[in-house]
Design a protein around this motif. Structure first.
Motif, PDB file in Angstrom:
ATOM      1  N   THR A  83      48.186 -19.439  56.340  1.00 32.90           N
ATOM      2  CA  THR A  83      48.354 -20.578  55.153  1.00 32.90           C
ATOM      3  C   THR A  83      48.076 -21.728  55.825  1.00 32.90           C
ATOM      4  OG1 THR A  83      49.395 -20.873  53.294  1.00 32.90           O
ATOM      5  CG2 THR A  83      50.938 -20.631  55.104  1.00 32.90           C
ATOM      6  N   ARG A  84      48.265 -22.813  54.789  1.00 38.20           N
ATOM      7  CA  ARG A  84      48.046 -24.131  55.261  1.00 38.20           C
ATOM      8  C   ARG A  84      49.348 -24.582  56.414  1.00 38.20           C
ATOM      9  NH1 ARG A  84      45.168 -25.443  50.610  1.00 38.20           N
ATOM     10  NH2 ARG A  84      47.001 -24.527  49.260  1.00 38.20           N
ATOM     11  N   PRO A  85      49.155 -25.441  57.311  1.00 33.85           N
ATOM     12  CA  PRO A  85      48.033 -26.148  57.720  1.00 33.85           C
ATOM     13  C   PRO A  85      46.712 -25.547  58.198  1.00 33.85           C
ATOM     14  CG  PRO A  85      49.486 -26.697  59.288  1.00 33.85           C
ATOM     15  CD  PRO A  85      50.200 -25.955  58.215  1.00 33.85           C
ATOM     16  N   ARG A  86      45.682 -26.112  58.175  1.00 28.42           N
ATOM     17  CA  ARG A  86      44.427 -25.396  58.737  1.00 28.42           C
ATOM     18  C   ARG A  86      44.695 -25.320  60.375  1.00 28.42           C
ATOM     19  NH1 ARG A  86      38.557 -27.120  56.532  1.00 28.42           N
ATOM     20  NH2 ARG A  86      37.321 -26.086  58.271  1.00 28.42           N
ATOM     21  N   VAL A  87      45.175 -26.485  60.888  1.00 31.11           N
ATOM     22  CA  VAL A  87      45.385 -26.678  62.207  1.00 31.11           C
ATOM     23  C   VAL A  87      46.592 -26.892  62.430  1.00 31.11           C
ATOM     24  CG1 VAL A  87      44.897 -27.814  64.501  1.00 31.11           C
ATOM     25  CG2 VAL A  87      43.171 -27.414  62.648  1.00 31.11           C
ATOM     26  N   TYR A  88      47.600 -25.984  63.131  1.00 34.15           N
ATOM     27  CA  TYR A  88      49.172 -26.269  63.519  1.00 34.15           C
ATOM     28  C   TYR A  88      49.284 -26.268  64.919  1.00 34.15           C
ATOM     29  CZ  TYR A  88      54.092 -25.636  63.650  1.00 34.15           C
ATOM     30  OH  TYR A  88      55.400 -25.928  64.025  1.00 34.15           O
ATOM     31  N   ARG A  89      49.606 -27.495  65.352  1.00 38.78           N
ATOM     32  CA  ARG A  89      50.000 -27.728  66.962  1.00 38.78           C
ATOM     33  C   ARG A  89      48.549 -27.008  67.686  1.00 38.78           C
ATOM     34  NH1 ARG A  89      56.278 -26.013  68.397  1.00 38.78           N
ATOM     35  NH2 ARG A  89      57.052 -27.247  66.654  1.00 38.78           N
ATOM     36  N   VAL A 125      42.996 -21.675  62.061  1.00 38.13           N
ATOM     37  CA  VAL A 125      42.942 -20.563  61.319  1.00 38.13           C
ATOM     38  C   VAL A 125      41.551 -19.985  61.751  1.00 38.13           C
ATOM     39  CG1 VAL A 125      42.621 -20.073  59.072  1.00 38.13           C
ATOM     40  CG2 VAL A 125      44.723 -21.358  59.501  1.00 38.13           C
ATOM     41  N   PRO A 126      41.388 -18.654  61.810  1.00 37.58           N
ATOM     42  CA  PRO A 126      39.965 -18.169  61.893  1.00 37.58           C
ATOM     43  C   PRO A 126      38.798 -18.906  60.924  1.00 37.58           C
ATOM     44  CG  PRO A 126      41.800 -16.622  62.096  1.00 37.58           C
ATOM     45  CD  PRO A 126      42.281 -17.777  61.558  1.00 37.58           C
ATOM     46  N   GLU A 127      37.958 -19.276  61.588  1.00 37.62           N
ATOM     47  CA  GLU A 127      36.849 -19.855  60.637  1.00 37.62           C
ATOM     48  C   GLU A 127      36.384 -19.022  59.442  1.00 37.62           C
ATOM     49  OE1 GLU A 127      36.047 -22.918  61.831  1.00 37.62           O
ATOM     50  OE2 GLU A 127      34.971 -23.372  60.007  1.00 37.62           O
ATOM     51  N   VAL A 128      36.221 -17.768  59.730  1.00 38.67           N
ATOM     52  CA  VAL A 128      35.785 -17.003  58.627  1.00 38.67           C
ATOM     53  C   VAL A 128      36.665 -17.178  57.291  1.00 38.67           C
ATOM     54  CG1 VAL A 128      36.925 -14.987  59.440  1.00 38.67           C
ATOM     55  CG2 VAL A 128      34.937 -14.673  58.024  1.00 38.67           C
ATOM     56  N   LEU A 129      37.853 -17.149  57.422  1.00 38.87           N
ATOM     57  CA  LEU A 129      38.537 -17.477  56.064  1.00 38.87           C
ATOM     58  C   LEU A 129      38.518 -18.680  55.392  1.00 38.87           C
ATOM     59  CD1 LEU A 129      41.920 -16.197  57.753  1.00 38.87           C
ATOM     60  CD2 LEU A 129      40.327 -14.884  56.501  1.00 38.87           C
ATOM     61  N   LEU A 130      37.885 -19.582  56.046  1.00 38.68           N
ATOM     62  CA  LEU A 130      37.667 -20.870  55.476  1.00 38.68           C
ATOM     63  C   LEU A 130      36.038 -20.928  54.950  1.00 38.68           C
ATOM     64  CD1 LEU A 130      39.237 -23.328  58.141  1.00 38.68           C
ATOM     65  CD2 LEU A 130      40.316 -22.232  56.183  1.00 38.68           C
ATOM     66  N   SER A 131      35.514 -19.943  55.165  1.00 44.28           N
ATOM     67  CA  SER A 131      34.144 -19.992  54.651  1.00 44.28           C
ATOM     68  C   SER A 131      33.465 -19.942  53.385  1.00 44.28           C
ATOM     69  CB  SER A 131      33.495 -18.569  55.748  1.00 44.28           C
ATOM     70  OG  SER A 131      33.776 -17.656  54.866  1.00 44.28           O
ATOM     71  N   GLY A 132      34.617 -19.100  52.589  1.00 44.06           N
ATOM     72  CA  GLY A 132      34.446 -18.807  51.073  1.00 44.06           C
ATOM     73  C   GLY A 132      33.434 -17.623  51.085  1.00 44.06           C
ATOM     74  N   ASN A 133      33.133 -17.061  51.844  1.00 43.22           N
ATOM     75  CA  ASN A 133      32.173 -15.898  51.989  1.00 43.22           C
ATOM     76  C   ASN A 133      33.238 -14.669  51.730  1.00 43.22           C
ATOM     77  OD1 ASN A 133      30.549 -13.656  52.211  1.00 43.22           O
ATOM     78  ND2 ASN A 133      29.365 -14.738  53.625  1.00 43.22           N
ATOM     79  N   HIS A 134      33.336 -14.072  50.604  1.00 45.55           N
ATOM     80  CA  HIS A 134      34.468 -13.309  50.271  1.00 45.55           C
ATOM     81  C   HIS A 134      33.935 -11.663  50.849  1.00 45.55           C
ATOM     82  CE1 HIS A 134      36.628 -15.817  47.774  1.00 45.55           C
ATOM     83  NE2 HIS A 134      35.404 -15.940  47.131  1.00 45.55           N
ATOM     84  N   GLN A 135      32.620 -11.602  51.007  1.00 42.88           N
ATOM     85  CA  GLN A 135      32.327 -10.396  51.599  1.00 42.88           C
ATOM     86  C   GLN A 135      32.594 -10.241  53.266  1.00 42.88           C
ATOM     87  OE1 GLN A 135      28.197  -9.763  50.537  1.00 42.88           O
ATOM     88  NE2 GLN A 135      28.446  -7.630  51.065  1.00 42.88           N
TER      89      GLN A 135
END
Ligand code: ADE
Length: 259
Positions: A194-200, A204-214
């Motif tokens: 979950t947020r934040p996207r970058v912590y220390r 977060v793995p890039e794919v999870l931010l891609s918006g590509n549900h498949q």
């Protein structure tokens, strides 16, 4: 006074027989179990089976025949508490489950099996054990929550109640229920962020931010399999895998990664 059993519109009735009813006050009056009870999905009655003892001192245990250390729970109060409960429920064949380290080891499949029952009686053992006649002639099942010894069956009964009640209809939100799917199929859950996207500095793995549900769904299936292979390969043996998932398992096992 003995606690009564209402013939209400409940999905499930769970009766817990214990010598320590106070232990259940916190866990059964909070969170998910409380939510389920408030919605009349479950009715939980905790009864002190000491009240079924006949003598003046309400004795429920005695020395073991043949000698040895510790005390053994006498059969009479337990038999009468179960018989009384079954009578009140109008259900003479209501399952009566003894919580004991000698039982079959509890898991998600057993929780699902118990969630199908209309009524359930859970018996919390204590001291060195229960008179063997309770096992032979009263209980219908014995459940352990793991290969360790607790001081009594109470904490084990709470674990069973929690795992069963959350499976009853209208207890979990649908998103929460969906999380069970993977475990029910014999896989561990994929990693969540979950947020934040970058912590220390950890991203977060890039794919999870891609918006590509498949792609996200594919990544999660792979991660669930990798995690299961790493941590609980024993679960995979009984897992219900799709052809795609089976291919992923074989690829990982043969060291070819998962791309
Ligand atoms: N009573 C004591 N230990 C137990 C266990 N591991 N599971 C269930 N009941 C218990």
């Amino acid at each position: 006074m003995r606690p009564g059993v209402d013939a209400g519109p409940f999905t499930m009735h769970i009766d817990v027989l214990t010598l320590f009813p106070g232990m259940f006050e916190g866990p059964f009056n909070q969170s998910m179990v409380k939510r389920a009870a408030d919605r009349d999905v479950v009715k939980i009655v905790v009864r002190d089976f000491r009240q079924y003892a006949h003598d003046r001192h309400h004795t429920v245990d005695d020395y073991p025949f043949g000698g040895g250390t510790g005390m053994v729970l006498k059969p009479d109060a337990i038999f009468e508490a179960v018989e009384d409960t079954r009578r009140e429920l109008g259900d003479q064949t209501c399952p009566a489950i003894l919580l004991t380290p000698q039982g079959r080891v509890f898991n998600h499949r057993i929780a699902q099996e118990l969630a199908q029952q209309k009524n359930l009686i859970l018996i919390c053992g204590h001291y060195e054990g229960v008179d063997e006649r309770v096992r032979e002639h009263l209980v219908t099942d014995e459940i352990s929550i793991g290969d360790f010894v607790l001081t009594g069956g109470e904490l084990a009964a709470m674990v069973v109640v929690d795992a069963v009640v959350r499976l009853l209809p209208n207890v979990l939100a649908s998103e929460e229920a969906a999380l069970d799917e993977s475990y029910a199929r014999g896989l561990l859950e994929y990693p969540q962020y979950t947020r934040p996207r970058v912590y220390r500095g950890w991203e977060v793995p890039e794919v999870l931010l891609s918006g590509n549900h498949q792609e996200i769904a594919r990544w999660r299936r792979e991660q669930a399999i990798i995690r299961t292979l790493q941590r609980r390969p024993d679960l995979l043996a009984g897992a219900a895998l799709s052809n795609e998932e089976q291919t992923i398992v074989e690829r990982i096992k043969s060291g070819r990664g998962f791309n």
